[in-house]
Design an enzyme around this catalytic site. Structure first.
Site, PDB file in Angstrom:
ATOM      1  CB  SER A  85      -0.881  -0.054   1.254  1.00 16.82           C
ATOM      2  OG  SER A  85      -0.248   0.127   2.313  1.00 16.82           O
ATOM      3  CB  THR A 125      -6.430   3.836  -3.744  1.00 16.81           C
ATOM      4  OG1 THR A 125      -6.160   4.979  -3.440  1.00 16.81           O
ATOM      5  CG2 THR A 125      -5.962   3.181  -4.963  1.00 16.81           C
ATOM      6  CG  ASP A 126      -7.978   9.167  -3.364  1.00 15.26           C
ATOM      7  OD1 ASP A 126      -7.049   8.385  -3.211  1.00 15.26           O
ATOM      8  OD2 ASP A 126      -8.151  10.100  -2.682  1.00 15.26           O
ATOM      9  CD  GLU A 127      -2.100   7.190  -4.213  1.00 11.77           C
ATOM     10  OE1 GLU A 127      -1.404   6.686  -5.058  1.00 11.77           O
ATOM     11  OE2 GLU A 127      -1.923   7.475  -2.860  1.00 11.77           O
ATOM     12  CE1 TYR A 153      -1.582   0.860  -3.386  1.00 13.29           C
ATOM     13  CE2 TYR A 153      -1.845   3.413  -3.464  1.00 13.29           C
ATOM     14  CZ  TYR A 153      -2.305   2.116  -2.936  1.00 13.29           C
ATOM     15  OH  TYR A 153      -3.352   2.066  -2.385  1.00 13.29           O
ATOM     16  CE  LYS A 157      -5.549  -1.024  -4.187  1.00 14.14           C
ATOM     17  NZ  LYS A 157      -6.081  -2.299  -3.174  1.00 14.14           N
ATOM     18  CG  LEU A 193       2.020  13.091   6.119  1.00 14.15           C
ATOM     19  CD1 LEU A 193       3.567  13.624   6.033  1.00 14.15           C
ATOM     20  CD2 LEU A 193       1.331  14.274   5.364  1.00 14.15           C
ATOM     21  N   GLY A 286       7.477  11.578  -9.487  1.00 14.38           N
ATOM     22  CA  GLY A 286       5.797  11.608  -9.703  1.00 14.38           C
ATOM     23  C   GLY A 286       4.923  11.721  -8.913  1.00 14.38           C
TER      24      GLY A 286
HETATM   25  P1  NAD Z   1      -1.636  -1.827   4.969  1.00 10.48           P
HETATM   26  O1  NAD Z   1      -0.040  -1.718   4.453  1.00 10.48           O
HETATM   27  O2  NAD Z   1      -1.580  -1.108   6.376  1.00 10.48           O
HETATM   28  O3  NAD Z   1      -2.014  -3.460   5.214  1.00 10.48           O
HETATM   29  C1  NAD Z   1      -1.921  -4.389   4.173  1.00 10.48           C
HETATM   30  C2  NAD Z   1      -2.193  -5.541   4.756  1.00 10.48           C
HETATM   31  O4  NAD Z   1      -2.203  -6.503   3.712  1.00 10.48           O
HETATM   32  C3  NAD Z   1      -1.089  -6.084   5.775  1.00 10.48           C
HETATM   33  O5  NAD Z   1      -1.879  -6.439   6.757  1.00 10.48           O
HETATM   34  C4  NAD Z   1      -0.264  -7.069   4.885  1.00 10.48           C
HETATM   35  O6  NAD Z   1       0.382  -7.979   5.769  1.00 10.48           O
HETATM   36  C5  NAD Z   1      -1.238  -7.706   4.056  1.00 10.48           C
HETATM   37  N1  NAD Z   1      -0.856  -8.346   2.835  1.00 10.48           N
HETATM   38  C6  NAD Z   1       0.108  -7.760   1.938  1.00 10.48           C
HETATM   39  N2  NAD Z   1       0.415  -8.622   1.017  1.00 10.48           N
HETATM   40  C7  NAD Z   1      -0.159  -9.780   1.160  1.00 10.48           C
HETATM   41  C8  NAD Z   1      -0.388 -10.928   0.496  1.00 10.48           C
HETATM   42  N3  NAD Z   1       0.106 -11.263  -0.570  1.00 10.48           N
HETATM   43  N4  NAD Z   1      -1.542 -11.933   0.914  1.00 10.48           N
HETATM   44  C9  NAD Z   1      -2.261 -11.582   2.246  1.00 10.48           C
HETATM   45  N5  NAD Z   1      -1.874 -10.434   2.844  1.00 10.48           N
HETATM   46  C10 NAD Z   1      -1.144  -9.460   2.435  1.00 10.48           C
HETATM   47  O7  NAD Z   1      -2.587  -1.041   4.084  1.00 10.48           O
HETATM   48  P2  NAD Z   1      -4.012  -0.361   4.336  1.00 10.48           P
HETATM   49  O8  NAD Z   1      -3.458   1.191   4.364  1.00 10.48           O
HETATM   50  O9  NAD Z   1      -4.401  -0.783   5.360  1.00 10.48           O
HETATM   51  O10 NAD Z   1      -4.666  -0.353   2.913  1.00 10.48           O
HETATM   52  C11 NAD Z   1      -5.633  -1.425   2.866  1.00 10.48           C
HETATM   53  C12 NAD Z   1      -6.305  -1.590   1.579  1.00 10.48           C
HETATM   54  O11 NAD Z   1      -6.805  -0.117   1.233  1.00 10.48           O
HETATM   55  C13 NAD Z   1      -5.288  -1.668   0.411  1.00 10.48           C
HETATM   56  O12 NAD Z   1      -5.902  -2.179  -0.586  1.00 10.48           O
HETATM   57  C14 NAD Z   1      -5.248  -0.054  -0.013  1.00 10.48           C
HETATM   58  O13 NAD Z   1      -4.852   0.223  -1.454  1.00 10.48           O
HETATM   59  C15 NAD Z   1      -6.697   0.561   0.163  1.00 10.48           C
HETATM   60  N6  NAD Z   1      -6.429   1.974   0.458  1.00 10.48           N
HETATM   61  C16 NAD Z   1      -5.784   2.502   1.565  1.00 10.48           C
HETATM   62  C17 NAD Z   1      -5.960   4.148   1.920  1.00 10.48           C
HETATM   63  C18 NAD Z   1      -4.886   4.573   2.855  1.00 10.48           C
HETATM   64  O14 NAD Z   1      -5.067   5.778   2.836  1.00 10.48           O
HETATM   65  N7  NAD Z   1      -4.206   3.741   3.541  1.00 10.48           N
HETATM   66  C19 NAD Z   1      -6.745   4.452   1.297  1.00 10.48           C
HETATM   67  C20 NAD Z   1      -7.525   4.226   0.262  1.00 10.48           C
HETATM   68  C21 NAD Z   1      -7.530   2.577  -0.139  1.00 10.48           C
HETATM   69  O1  DAU Z   2      -5.161   8.524  -1.239  1.00 11.11           O
HETATM   70  C1  DAU Z   2      -5.269   7.057  -0.956  1.00 11.11           C
HETATM   71  C2  DAU Z   2      -3.944   6.711  -0.672  1.00 11.11           C
HETATM   72  O2  DAU Z   2      -3.228   7.174   0.454  1.00 11.11           O
HETATM   73  C3  DAU Z   2      -3.714   5.071  -0.493  1.00 11.11           C
HETATM   74  O3  DAU Z   2      -4.143   4.522  -1.580  1.00 11.11           O
HETATM   75  C4  DAU Z   2      -2.168   4.796  -0.122  1.00 11.11           C
HETATM   76  O4  DAU Z   2      -2.256   3.264   0.133  1.00 11.11           O
HETATM   77  C5  DAU Z   2      -2.065   5.581   1.006  1.00 11.11           C
HETATM   78  O5  DAU Z   2      -0.583   5.241   1.337  1.00 11.11           O
HETATM   79  C6  DAU Z   2      -1.895   7.015   0.764  1.00 11.11           C
HETATM   80  O6  DAU Z   2      -1.116   7.315  -0.348  1.00 11.11           O
HETATM   81  P1  DAU Z   2      -0.144   8.694  -0.054  1.00 11.11           P
HETATM   82  O7  DAU Z   2       0.873   8.748  -1.000  1.00 11.11           O
HETATM   83  O8  DAU Z   2      -0.955  10.049  -0.315  1.00 11.11           O
HETATM   84  O9  DAU Z   2       0.004   8.470   1.494  1.00 11.11           O
HETATM   85  P2  DAU Z   2       1.503   9.079   2.273  1.00 11.11           P
HETATM   86  O10 DAU Z   2       1.061   8.917   3.777  1.00 11.11           O
HETATM   87  O11 DAU Z   2       2.507   8.249   1.914  1.00 11.11           O
HETATM   88  O12 DAU Z   2       1.670  10.420   1.831  1.00 11.11           O
HETATM   89  C7  DAU Z   2       0.766  11.411   2.114  1.00 11.11           C
HETATM   90  C8  DAU Z   2       1.371  12.932   1.395  1.00 11.11           C
HETATM   91  O13 DAU Z   2       2.488  13.094   2.250  1.00 11.11           O
HETATM   92  C9  DAU Z   2       1.809  12.650   0.198  1.00 11.11           C
HETATM   93  O14 DAU Z   2       1.788  13.803  -0.673  1.00 11.11           O
HETATM   94  C10 DAU Z   2       3.479  12.391   0.285  1.00 11.11           C
HETATM   95  C11 DAU Z   2       3.683  13.343   1.505  1.00 11.11           C
HETATM   96  N1  DAU Z   2       4.689  12.723   2.396  1.00 11.11           N
HETATM   97  C12 DAU Z   2       4.923  11.493   2.958  1.00 11.11           C
HETATM   98  C13 DAU Z   2       5.732  11.141   3.826  1.00 11.11           C
HETATM   99  C14 DAU Z   2       5.671   9.506   3.938  1.00 11.11           C
HETATM  100  C15 DAU Z   2       5.838  13.636   3.043  1.00 11.11           C
HETATM  101  O15 DAU Z   2       5.824  14.951   2.559  1.00 11.11           O
HETATM  102  N2  DAU Z   2       6.761  13.220   4.035  1.00 11.11           N
HETATM  103  C16 DAU Z   2       6.643  11.939   4.234  1.00 11.11           C
HETATM  104  O16 DAU Z   2       7.653  11.455   4.996  1.00 11.11           O
END
Ligand code: NAD
Ligand code: DAU
Length: 347
Positions: A85, A125-127, A153, A157, A193, A286
């Protein structure tokens, strides 16, 4: 009713497991997780011993394992949270993202076809929509926008989403998809973040800001995401995609300041005392400029609404990290990786 929740030991999947196991005591909830660095069984510790909860360790991309599991368990429903993720990690190892996020999803859906399923829900994800210009605050992504990805990533997705829709059209698999904005809240791994800022402010360590800190993200409290998935999963239409977001956009630098101020206040430090930790570093390659998601469809069709104001959610989140410093310490030290051995080696 038996549901397999993949990736349930991660951040959002873990919060969803808490929600589902506690709200549906008469249904069976199985967490299937590979326990990568992002999977933390300590997140699920409060569920240990509940009759309607089980944990199974395994890889969604391991075809033999997945088919054996489905043959044995015959789940009624699957929710697929499992994924690599983190965008930054996808720049270092794109192939891993292809394997887990695309091949893993396809493997799960093949098992669903083989053994029959009521619903396969893909957590996306919105990404997948790409980014929007900062100055065009009138623009939002809705479900009709095309997939137009930036990073390995988001490309993985987006590809998975296309396979999910193809499996419905071609094979009639009963699927749904949700696309959520950035989540924050308890049990968030401190590479992302908000938990990164919290953990570094607590430890008095530098807080890296990519580029000028002007990129915009739309933040949602994780329990609101869990509730939205629950609604879509139960009442959302088959083959439909639903955006999830709270219309809550923030520049990275502003959010970092809010989090630092909250940490300072809750620790009894002078507000803003830790601003000197902010360190501007080279930008992410990117780097998407702005995410802004239109969740009107979900609000109108299913009656979902975010429950928390952002300031309230951030305060709740920082408090959670202060009250659960052991969870954070174990993640930081790597001790959480030993939890599976400790709890499951004799079972
Ligand atoms: P995370 O990285 O915290 O958790 C991912 C989990 O998946 C972990 O427990 C990991 O062990 C498990 N995993 C990874 N590879 C695996 C595999 N091959 N088989 C079984 N399990 C596996 O991620 P998250 O932030 O909880 O995100 C969960 C989902 O939501 C993802 O699909 C991500 O794309 C989506 N998403 C995340 C966000 C965000 O802000 N974090 C926002 C929108 C969507
Ligand atoms: O929008 C949904 C997505 O949000 C999910 O699909 C992803 O799994 C999740 O990781 C998240 O992606 P982002 O790249 O937006 O999240 P991240 O927390 O990595 O970064 C948020 C913003 O902060 C991004 O613009 C990058 C910036 N950043 C991030 C880190 C880790 C920093 O400036 N410094 C940092 O150390």
């Amino acid at each position: 009713m038996k549901t397999i929740v993949t990736g349930g030991a991660g951040f959002i999947g873990g919060n969803f497991m808490h929600f589902a196991v506690n709200n549906y005591p008469d249904e069976e909830w199985i967490c299937l997780d590979k326990l990568t660095y992002a999977g933390n069984l300590e997140t699920l510790e409060p569920l240990e011993g509940k009759k309607n909860y089980r944990f199974i360790k395994g890889d969604i991309a391991d075809r033999t394992f997945i088919f054996d599991l489905f043959r044995k368990e015959k789940p009624d429903r699957v929710i697929n949270f499992a994924a690599e993720s983190h965008v930054d990690r996808s720049l270092k190892d794109p192939e891993l993202f292809l394997r887990t996020n695309v091949l893993g999803t396809v493997c799960l859906m093949d098992a669903c076809r083989e053994f029959g399923i009521e619903r396969f829900h893909q957590v996306s994800t919105d990404e997948v929509y790409g980014d929007l210009p900062i100055e065009r605050t009138d623009l939002f992504f809705n479900e009709e926008n095309p997939i137009k990805t930036s990073s390995p990533y988001s490309s993985s997705k987006g590809s998975a989403d296309l396979f999910v829709l193809a499996y419905h059209r071609t094979f009639g698999l009963p699927v749904s998809i949700s696309r959520c904005s950035n989540n924050y809240g308890p049990y968030h791994f401190p590479e992302k973040l908000i938990p990164l800022v919290i953990s570094r402010a607590l430890a008095d360590e530098s807080i890296p800001v990519y580029g000028k800190g002007e990129n915009v993200r739309d933040w949602l409290y994780v329990e609101d995401h869990a509730r939205a998935i629950d609604m879509i999963f139960h009442n959302g239409k088959i083959a439909e995609t639903y955006n999830i977001g709270g219309f809550n956009e923030w520049k990275n630098i502003d959010i970092i300041k809010v989090v630092i101020n909250t940490v300072d206040r809750l620790l009894g430090r002078k507000e803003g005392e830790d601003m000197n930790l902010i360190t501007y570093v080279t930008d992410r390659k990117g780097h998407d400029m702005r995410y802004a998601i239109d969740s009107t469809k979900l609000q109108k069709e299913l009656g979902w609404e975010p429950s928390l104001q952002f300031e309230e959610g951030i305060e709740k989140t920082v408090r959670w990290y202060l009250d659960n410093h052991e969870w954070l310490d174990n993640v930081t030290s790597g001790d959480y990786l030993k939890y599976y051995e400790k709890m499951y080696s004799n079972r």
